[in-house]
Design an enzyme around this catalytic site. Sequence first.
Site, PDB file in Angstrom:
ATOM      1  N   LYS A 187       0.968  -0.650   0.139  1.00  0.00           N
ATOM      2  CA  LYS A 187      -0.589  -0.148   0.130  1.00  0.00           C
ATOM      3  C   LYS A 187       0.890   1.118   0.239  1.00  0.00           C
ATOM      4  CE  LYS A 187      -4.468  -0.915   1.852  1.00  0.00           C
ATOM      5  NZ  LYS A 187      -5.283  -0.738   2.868  1.00  0.00           N
ATOM      6  N   ASP A 191     -10.377   3.726   1.872  1.00  0.00           N
ATOM      7  CA  ASP A 191     -10.741   3.482   2.581  1.00  0.00           C
ATOM      8  C   ASP A 191     -11.314   4.146   3.805  1.00  0.00           C
ATOM      9  OD1 ASP A 191      -9.617   0.639   2.353  1.00  0.00           O
ATOM     10  OD2 ASP A 191      -7.421   1.438   2.725  1.00  0.00           O
TER      11      ASP A 191
END
Length: 286
Positions: free
Chosen positions: A71, A107
């Site tokens: 990520k 997210d």
Amino acid sequence: MKLSGKTRVLGIIGSPVGHSLSPAMQNAAIDELGIEYVYVPFPVEPDYLGQAVEGLRRLGVWGFNVTIPHKSTIIPCLDKISPEAELCGAVNTVCREGESLVGYNTDGIGFLASLREDLHYDPSGSSVLLLGAGGAARGAIAALASAGVARIVIANRTRERGQELLEKFRTVFPAVEFILSSLAAPELAGQLHNADLLVNTTSVGMNGTSFEYLPLSELPDTAKVYDMVYVPAETPLLGEAKGRGLTCANGLGMLAGQGVASFKLWTGLEAPRAVMKRKLLEGLER
Ligand code: ATR
């Protein structure tokens, strides 16, 4: 599922990806809408991340998700990243925009959607006690601060890590009051007292583990509890919160929410959240 020469390929890169619920969730959404896309898992080892991203670019892959451990390390491989991804230092979604690969972070959007839909919680003007100071905490803080919370208390095991996060976000969101706390008595008890929402962003709760000290009896009766962990579905924290009669939710809605937001970025279409959430539940029951 119909495949043709025009099928657009989506996927997820990670190591490992075998356990990921995203392929089942995204393909369920694709099937529901009857669109010509397919979503596949791509196992990518850390040493080959750069080559893999170039491969995906050259193969014309339409877009992809990024999961552990890529990520943050993917950022230099991309042409551009969104302000949210920059703030979180993490990308979970990549889109092809012309010749460029652009990184986003959905997210936070998923977290806010889950707070709204699963907890009926509006963060605006509220006071949040957030446990943890890692990558997941960063995303949650950025999302909550953007949604207008009044106060965020960061309680982390390693105080310096909490302090670092607090200093970074204080400068970006001057209107939000940031407070640092330990995970120990009596400091934490005092912070529980003033919280409208308690959020666990740590891995505590996976495998049935629990916090050494977290007296939920100190929370107001109206407080809500969110645990980003979703395996097990009911962590000891959520079990205790339920026992106290508090409204609570696990991280499954956030997983669905980030998927809905990624789907929208790739296809421009509203994803069927309920179908996706059901697919996640099915995947977890296996
Ligand atoms: P993620 O990206 O999932 O947030 P991370 O960056 O490794 O993962 O962060 C993990 C978080 O869980 C940290 O806040 C960590 O606390 P430390 O900063 O003190 O390491 C927290 N954490 C993990 N295990 C914990 C435990 N047993 N008790 C309390 N906090 C824990």
